[in-house]
Design a protein around this motif. Structure first.
Motif, short mmCIF file in Angstrom:
data_model
loop_
_atom_site.label_atom_id
_atom_site.label_comp_id
_atom_site.label_asym_id
_atom_site.label_seq_id
_atom_site.Cartn_x
_atom_site.Cartn_y
_atom_site.Cartn_z
N ALA A 116 60.66 41.42 32.34
CA ALA A 116 61.13 42.81 32.24
C ALA A 116 60.04 43.70 31.66
O ALA A 116 59.87 44.85 32.10
N ARG A 117 59.28 43.18 30.72
CA ARG A 117 58.19 43.97 30.13
C ARG A 117 57.05 44.19 31.13
O ARG A 117 56.43 45.25 31.13
N VAL A 118 56.78 43.20 31.97
CA VAL A 118 55.75 43.38 33.00
C VAL A 118 56.17 44.48 33.96
O VAL A 118 55.37 45.35 34.32
N LYS A 119 57.43 44.46 34.37
CA LYS A 119 57.90 45.50 35.29
C LYS A 119 57.82 46.88 34.62
O LYS A 119 57.40 47.84 35.25
N LYS A 120 58.18 46.94 33.36
CA LYS A 120 58.10 48.22 32.64
C LYS A 120 56.64 48.66 32.53
O LYS A 120 56.33 49.84 32.70
N LEU A 121 55.75 47.71 32.28
CA LEU A 121 54.32 48.01 32.21
C LEU A 121 53.83 48.65 33.51
O LEU A 121 53.12 49.66 33.48
N ILE A 122 54.24 48.09 34.63
CA ILE A 122 53.85 48.64 35.93
C ILE A 122 54.40 50.06 36.07
O ILE A 122 53.69 50.98 36.49
N GLU A 123 55.65 50.24 35.70
CA GLU A 123 56.30 51.54 35.86
C GLU A 123 55.68 52.63 35.00
O GLU A 123 55.54 53.77 35.42
N VAL A 124 55.30 52.29 33.76
CA VAL A 124 54.81 53.32 32.83
C VAL A 124 53.30 53.53 32.91
O VAL A 124 52.80 54.51 32.35
N CYS A 125 52.59 52.64 33.55
CA CYS A 125 51.14 52.77 33.62
C CYS A 125 50.77 54.06 34.36
O CYS A 125 51.19 54.27 35.51
N PRO A 126 49.97 54.91 33.76
CA PRO A 126 49.53 56.12 34.45
C PRO A 126 48.72 55.75 35.70
O PRO A 126 48.00 54.75 35.71
N ASP A 127 48.83 56.56 36.72
CA ASP A 127 48.16 56.26 37.98
C ASP A 127 46.66 56.11 37.83
O ASP A 127 46.04 55.26 38.48
N PHE B 40 56.08 42.79 44.75
CA PHE B 40 55.43 41.50 44.56
C PHE B 40 55.97 40.81 43.31
O PHE B 40 56.22 39.60 43.31
N ALA B 41 56.16 41.58 42.25
CA ALA B 41 56.70 41.03 41.00
C ALA B 41 58.07 40.40 41.24
O ALA B 41 58.33 39.27 40.78
N ASP B 42 58.93 41.10 41.93
CA ASP B 42 60.26 40.55 42.20
C ASP B 42 60.19 39.29 43.04
O ASP B 42 60.93 38.34 42.81
#
Length: 159
Positions: free
Chosen positions: A18-29, A91-93
């Motif tokens: 869940a933290r990896v997915k959040k990391l992907i989501e919050v990472c600035p472009d 890919f994560a999923d």
């Protein structure tokens, strides 16, 4: 009856995933495609997730085709262009489904049995418990690396 060791490892995996997915989501472009800490941010995430395929492989399994080659996974070559964050989330999923299937089909008897496939990959003898723990340990390590890159830029981390 569920095995407490397997169930604990599964629960910890879900927290880290869940933290990896959040990391992907919050990472600035701009950071997503930047080289930081010696590697592209997205490539560190990809490396982490691709290892789910290695850890979940059982003897006789055919290695799954992954979007980037082994040299990109192992940071021996830069993989460009970068995938989008939406592609990485998909890919994560996909990789998490492999991890969950492995954990859900692992028996208490198998935990101490040699994991020949992972042993060949890591070039040392390991059992299935080591593989089970690597889903969380390897993920936590790289999550921490990426989290520090967010914090270095004044952004909140995901830990």
């Amino acid at each position: 009856m569920p095995n407490p060791i397997i169930e604990t490892c599964k629960a910890e995996f879900e927290i880290m995933f869940a933290r990896v997915k959040k990391l992907i989501e919050v990472c600035p472009d701009d950071l997503w495609v930047a080289k930081a800490g010696g590697f592209y941010f997205w490539q560190q995430v990809y490396h982490t997730l691709a290892h789910f395929e290695f850890f979940s492989r059982r003897e006789g399994d055919v290695p799954r085709a992954l979007p980037w080659s082994m040299d990109v996974i192992m940071f021996e070559r830069e993989g460009l262009p970068a995938p989008s964050k939406a592609q990485m989330l998909a890919f994560a999923d996909d990789m998490a489904s492999l991890a969950r299937a492995y954990m859900n089909n692992l028996s208490v008897y198998e935990i101490t049995m040699p994991n020949k496939t992972l042993s060949a990959i890591v070039e040392r003898p390991v059992n299935h418990l080591v593989g089970l723990m690597k889903f969380t340990a390897h993920t936590a390590y790289h999550l921490g690396c990426c989290d520090s890159l967010l914090r270095e830029r004044g952004l909140p981390g995901v830990y």
